[in-house]
Write a protein that holds these residues in place. Structure first.
Motif, PDB file in Angstrom:
ATOM      1  N   GLY A  42       1.122  -0.871   0.080  1.00 25.10           N
ATOM      2  CA  GLY A  42       0.432   0.595   0.416  1.00 25.10           C
ATOM      3  C   GLY A  42       0.708   1.507   0.357  1.00 25.10           C
ATOM      4  N   VAL A  43       1.770   0.791   0.397  1.00 26.73           N
ATOM      5  CA  VAL A  43       2.941   2.558   0.678  1.00 26.73           C
ATOM      6  C   VAL A  43       4.065   2.434  -0.887  1.00 26.73           C
ATOM      7  N   ARG A  45       3.028   1.189  -3.603  1.00 22.86           N
ATOM      8  CA  ARG A  45       2.204   1.373  -4.558  1.00 22.86           C
ATOM      9  C   ARG A  45       1.797   2.795  -5.407  1.00 22.86           C
ATOM     10  N   PRO A  46       1.818   4.280  -4.112  1.00 23.30           N
ATOM     11  CA  PRO A  46       1.795   5.316  -4.664  1.00 23.30           C
ATOM     12  C   PRO A  46       3.248   5.531  -5.485  1.00 23.30           C
ATOM     13  N   LEU A  47       4.008   5.698  -5.066  1.00 22.42           N
ATOM     14  CA  LEU A  47       5.404   5.508  -6.029  1.00 22.42           C
ATOM     15  C   LEU A  47       5.665   4.839  -6.945  1.00 22.42           C
ATOM     16  N   GLY A  48       4.592   3.923  -8.007  1.00 23.50           N
ATOM     17  CA  GLY A  48       5.174   3.034  -8.480  1.00 23.50           C
ATOM     18  C   GLY A  48       5.475   2.037  -8.069  1.00 23.50           C
ATOM     19  N   GLU A  50       5.997  -1.980  -6.579  1.00 19.78           N
ATOM     20  CA  GLU A  50       5.517  -2.965  -6.634  1.00 19.78           C
ATOM     21  C   GLU A  50       6.631  -3.696  -5.058  1.00 19.78           C
ATOM     22  N   GLN A 121      12.331   7.410  -0.086  1.00 24.00           N
ATOM     23  CA  GLN A 121      11.129   8.081   0.245  1.00 24.00           C
ATOM     24  C   GLN A 121      10.246   6.601   0.972  1.00 24.00           C
ATOM     25  N   ASP A 125       7.671   6.692   3.760  1.00 21.57           N
ATOM     26  CA  ASP A 125       6.326   5.924   4.215  1.00 21.57           C
ATOM     27  C   ASP A 125       6.293   4.878   4.962  1.00 21.57           C
TER      28      ASP A 125
END
Length: 158
Positions: A42-43, A45-48, A50, A121, A125
């Motif tokens: 979940g963390v 995913r927004p960073l593109g 897996e 990052q 996160d």
């Protein structure tokens, strides 16, 4: 005639919180892994990213540039998957891939500056998310859990 429960050397597996069967350790480790993996995914995913991307970035950031074959070994992946993962990371400008002058068949993968920034990052996160996973543990238990798991995974290490 003995009943089935008496014939087994330990209780039968239930895959529940009171399971004390011979399978309990593996089942608990799988559930813990699944829970942590879902939180980390979940963390990422927004960073593109897996988790398979993260495994490669961890190896490269820790050990430096290496061949795709060495990455397969370091991550426990297979060659076909590694090619796709490195393709993904390269298209996101997180790694570069080149060849060795001495042997052009060897593909060397290195983290870019952007790759390091995204990796850092991800660390920032994920920290509060992991803290949330262990928030119900008593003081010191998280360190103890990490210590026990480290010794379980790396036997013979003090």
């Amino acid at each position: 005639m003995t009943n089935a429960a008496e014939a087994w050397p330990s209780p039968r597996a239930t895959d529940g919180p009171d399971d004390r069967s011979a399978f309990a350790l593996g089942l608990l480790l799988r559930r813990a892994h699944d829970r942590a993996l879902a939180a980390v995914a979940g963390v990422l995913r927004p960073l593109g990213l897996e988790t398979r991307h993260l495994a490669v970035l961890i190896a490269l950031c820790d050990r430096g540039a290496m061949s795709q074959s060495a990455l397969v070994e370091a991550t426990g992946s297979d060659r076909a998957t590694m090619v796709r993962v490195v393709d993904d990371l390269e298209s996101g400008l997180l790694v570069t891939r080149g060849t060795l002058l001495a042997d052009r068949r060897v593909r060397i993968v290195a983290v870019t500056e952007r790759g390091h920034a995204v990796f850092d990052q991800a660390h920032r996160d994920v920290a509060p998310v992991i803290d949330g996973l262990v928030a119900h543990l008593l003081p010191g238990e998280t360190d103890r859990l990490v210590d026990l798991l480290t010794r379980f995974v790396y036997p013979g290490r003090a």
